[in-house]
Design an enzyme around this catalytic site. Structure first.
Site, PDB file in Angstrom:
ATOM      1  N   THR A 185       0.885  -1.156   0.000  1.00  0.00           N
ATOM      2  CA  THR A 185       0.000   0.000   0.000  1.00  0.00           C
ATOM      3  C   THR A 185       0.914   1.195   0.000  1.00  0.00           C
ATOM      4  O   THR A 185       1.247   1.747   1.038  1.00  0.00           O
ATOM      5  CB  THR A 185      -0.895   0.046   1.240  1.00  0.00           C
ATOM      6  N   ASN A 388      -5.631  -0.554  12.437  1.00  0.00           N
ATOM      7  CA  ASN A 388      -6.454  -1.088  11.361  1.00  0.00           C
ATOM      8  C   ASN A 388      -7.887  -1.384  11.787  1.00  0.00           C
ATOM      9  O   ASN A 388      -8.787  -1.399  10.947  1.00  0.00           O
ATOM     10  CB  ASN A 388      -5.783  -2.327  10.767  1.00  0.00           C
TER      11      ASN A 388
END
Length: 393
Positions: A185, A388
């Protein structure tokens, strides 16, 4: 012969490149969230993208341009990935670019953030139309592209060739989580004024990706938006292939190592060096298995030199191996030696001291051939779950 020197500063030190970052209202906390890179002359561009089958709209938009197109503008937003948005995601990019007041040549968009939401077109257009394309605000840009990053990521080098000519190469990047070999990412924008032939751009970008961005792992996930762009305006008129290849490798390695060190909640950046494997491919398989293993990562977090997890992971990767030939070391501390258990209390204490460092190597000598590969990873702890679990909010 050539000389490569690291220099302080940002990509806006390269002649002809301009950039900045602003708050356009995408992030509710007021942080910068929209940025640009602009060249006052058209640039050749090459890219490598994620291998995730669900590529985001910005990647698909880029790939609809004709081969060997030139560009002068890259628009980058954070907070919204514009991924899993279908054809409308691509149309939204075209709407944004057609609404800007600048003279743009094949503009490129790059996005990072939450998957599955449409772009806030009005906010992006309003913000982008406030850009000053003569800005030298690369530090602001480096902040605008951050998501869960703890800090900006930049790198700069100047290369002096044997004939006295010079060129610069630099980058700005983001990346901290959802990182796995096959990119991460991550967004990485590399700018140079080197007079590199178009054919060399793709070749050298792909060659260096293999041992840098494709050799790192934070959590074993591969994103929809991963992008590495290489832009050159050729203003220096200087070039040497070997010099450029090495300078590009250094820039990409710097960025990759910063991403691993900034793995969400990570405290340790670890090199998994596999040597004397049956071949390079098997060495890569074993090294990447180690960098991806959750059991290994949690042991690193606990500063536990549990070589059993290392050996087990290598064996599970199904590469050619034999415990009577295997040697495992933490830096120079050997903990397993060709079937011999050498992990007494004193050796465990020494290995434990290595694991207290924020950077170190786990060296695995398979003893069955001449293959080698180094993958890079980090520990995994409670902070990763916290970040997260709350990512969308």
């Amino acid at each position: 012969m050539f000389t490569i020197l690291p220099i302080k500063g940002f990509i806006d030190q390269i002649d002809g490149f301009f950039c900045d970052g602003i708050h356009a209202g995408l992030k509710p906390n007021g942080n910068f969230d929209l940025g640009f890179i602009y060249s006052d002359t058209p640039c050749d561009v090459e890219a490598v993208f994620t291998l995730n089958k669900f590529q985001a709209a910005p990647l698909k938009h880029y790939q609809r341009y004709e081969k060997d197109f030139k560009t002068n503008f890259v628009l980058i937003n954070s907070k919204n990935a514009n991924a899993l948005t279908g054809e409308k995601g691509i149309e939204d990019i075209n709407t944004i670019f057609s609404s800007l007041d600048f003279d743009l040549l094949n503009p490129i968009m790059s996005s990072t953030g939450v998957i599955g939401n449409p772009l806030p077109i009005d906010k992006i257009v309003k913000g982008a139309n406030s850009f000053d394309l003569s800005s030298k605000g690369a530090e602001n840009l480096s902040k605008a592209i951050m998501t869960t990053d703890a800090y900006p990521k930049t790198s700069m080098y100047e290369v002096k060739l044997e004939d006295g000519s010079t060129f610069k190469i630099g980058s700005v990047a983001k990346g901290a989580g959802m990182i796995n070999p096959n990119l991460a990412t991550m967004l990485c924008f590399i700018c140079t004024d080197a007079n590199i032939p178009k054919d060399d751009m793709k070749e050298l970008l792909e060659v260096n990706s293999h041992t840098t961005f494709n050799a790192i792992s934070v959590d074993g996930d591969t994103s929809t938006n991963d992008t590495v762009l290489l832009l050159t305006n050729r203003k220096s008129n200087a070039y040497d292939k070997e010099a450029f290849k090495e300078a590009l490798r250094l820039v990409m390695h710097d960025m990759a190592m910063l991403m691993v060190a900034d793995g969400e909640g990570a405290k340790k950046a670890v090199a998994f060096e596999v040597i004397n494997a049956a071949n390079d491919e098997e060495a890569e398989t074993a090294a990447k298995a180690l960098s991806n293993s959750l059991l290994v990562k949690t042991a690193l977090y606990g500063e536990d030199p549990n070589f059993g997890r290392i050996a087990s992971t290598i064996g599970a990767s199904r590469v050619t191996c034999d415990d009577t030939k295997l040697v495992i070391s933490y830096n120079d501390v050997v903990v397993f030696n060709k079937g011999e258990f050498c992990f007494d209390a004193a050796r465990e204490e020494k290995a434990g001291e290595v694991l207290k460092n924020d950077k170190y190597k786990v060296i695995c000598d398979l003893g069955v051939g001449e293959g080698k590969f180094t993958a890079y990873g980090c520990d995994l702890g409670y902070k990763y779950i916290e970040i997260n679990a709350d990512y969308r909010t």
